[in-house]
Design a protein around this motif. Sequence first.
Motif, short mmCIF file in Angstrom:
data_model
loop_
_atom_site.label_atom_id
_atom_site.label_comp_id
_atom_site.label_asym_id
_atom_site.label_seq_id
_atom_site.Cartn_x
_atom_site.Cartn_y
_atom_site.Cartn_z
N HIS A 187 0.84 -1.20 0.00
CA HIS A 187 0.00 0.00 0.00
C HIS A 187 0.87 1.26 0.00
CE1 HIS A 187 -3.80 -2.18 0.85
NE2 HIS A 187 -2.99 -3.02 1.49
N GLN A 188 0.40 2.28 -0.71
CA GLN A 188 1.08 3.58 -0.77
C GLN A 188 2.55 3.41 -1.15
OE1 GLN A 188 -0.70 6.24 -0.74
NE2 GLN A 188 -2.59 5.26 -0.04
N HIS A 210 1.57 5.19 -5.75
CA HIS A 210 0.43 4.35 -6.12
C HIS A 210 -0.23 3.84 -4.84
CE1 HIS A 210 1.46 4.10 -10.45
NE2 HIS A 210 2.71 4.16 -10.01
N ARG A 211 -1.55 3.89 -4.84
CA ARG A 211 -2.29 3.47 -3.64
C ARG A 211 -2.12 1.98 -3.38
NH1 ARG A 211 -7.25 1.63 -2.20
NH2 ARG A 211 -7.90 1.41 -4.36
#
Length: 347
Positions: free
Chosen positions: A266-267, A275-276
């Motif tokens: 994540h992140q 990017h998430r």
Amino acid sequence: MASLTETVMDNLITAVLVLDQELMVTYANPAAEQLFCLSERRLREHPLTELVQHCSVDLELVKATLDSGQSLTDSDVTLVVDGNQRKVELSASPLMWARSPSMLIELKAIGHQQQISRELQQQAQQQAAKELVRGLAHEIKNPLGGLRGAAQLLEKMLPDPSLGEYTRIIIEQADRLRNLVDRLLGPQKPGHRQQENIHVVIEKVRQLVELGYHVHVTRDYDPSLPDIEMDPEQMEQAILNVVNNAAQILADTPNPEITLRTRTEHQVVINGKRHRLAARIDVIDNGPGIAPELQDTLFYPMVSGRAGGTGLGLSITRNLIDQHQGKVLVNSWPGSTTFTILLPIRR
């Protein structure tokens, strides 16, 4: 009541160790306890050589500061502690502690922003090298075509057919060089993209490697990983190049083992863009590791850490992963090498 010195040391974000002449820990501040995931009492039970599984700086050089009386500083040191890699700035200075020669070690974690900046700099260097090779490849292909054509014409005009053996050698060698140049250039355009489960691709790679090499492959997959937009054939080639390299290097390793691991990240920052959600693919082997001087240039064309290697496989992998807006990284020390592929997941 704690003294000012104790209060300052307890609140430093830099890990501080004091070592004796045998590199045994005689003092550790709270930041050092956090770095090594051990209490000061436990740290005192071990020399530094046992606390780290790998250090990119020779610990004998660190120890030599006691004899030379000169400090040692390195701004980019890789430490492996409890199986986890950490990037730190290291300083070692001679010190008199409790009336005996000692050594002061300072370990400052390299910030996330510094690491991103270093990755972007390496990416720019690799892109420049790629453009240079691409330009040279095109310059080589043009005269090769003329050479091949001239050899074909000459073959037709030879008075003695037996002399055709020499023109055929010219044509064969020109074709061989052209194939090498095409491999240097690699795929220039992304193929057909579709939503695909990355585990389907990895399983194909696993089957190919287990059929071709005597190596045990362990699977550690995250079943919740969503589908990724990709060209399955290109992605298979990219991952296969990495796993094949690992299998070939493990040829002389007792109990060779490769682990294929997937996770959701994540992140994640990939090539300067956040990017998430991203897919993380790790290819881990228990081989001898990659020499430190090769790690920064390993993805350059014609650079190989294996005897007899062409240095094209990892270069092609890097090119294919770049076309999927991802990135590939390597972390290596003796006994463990991990290639990590990060691919953005778009909902």
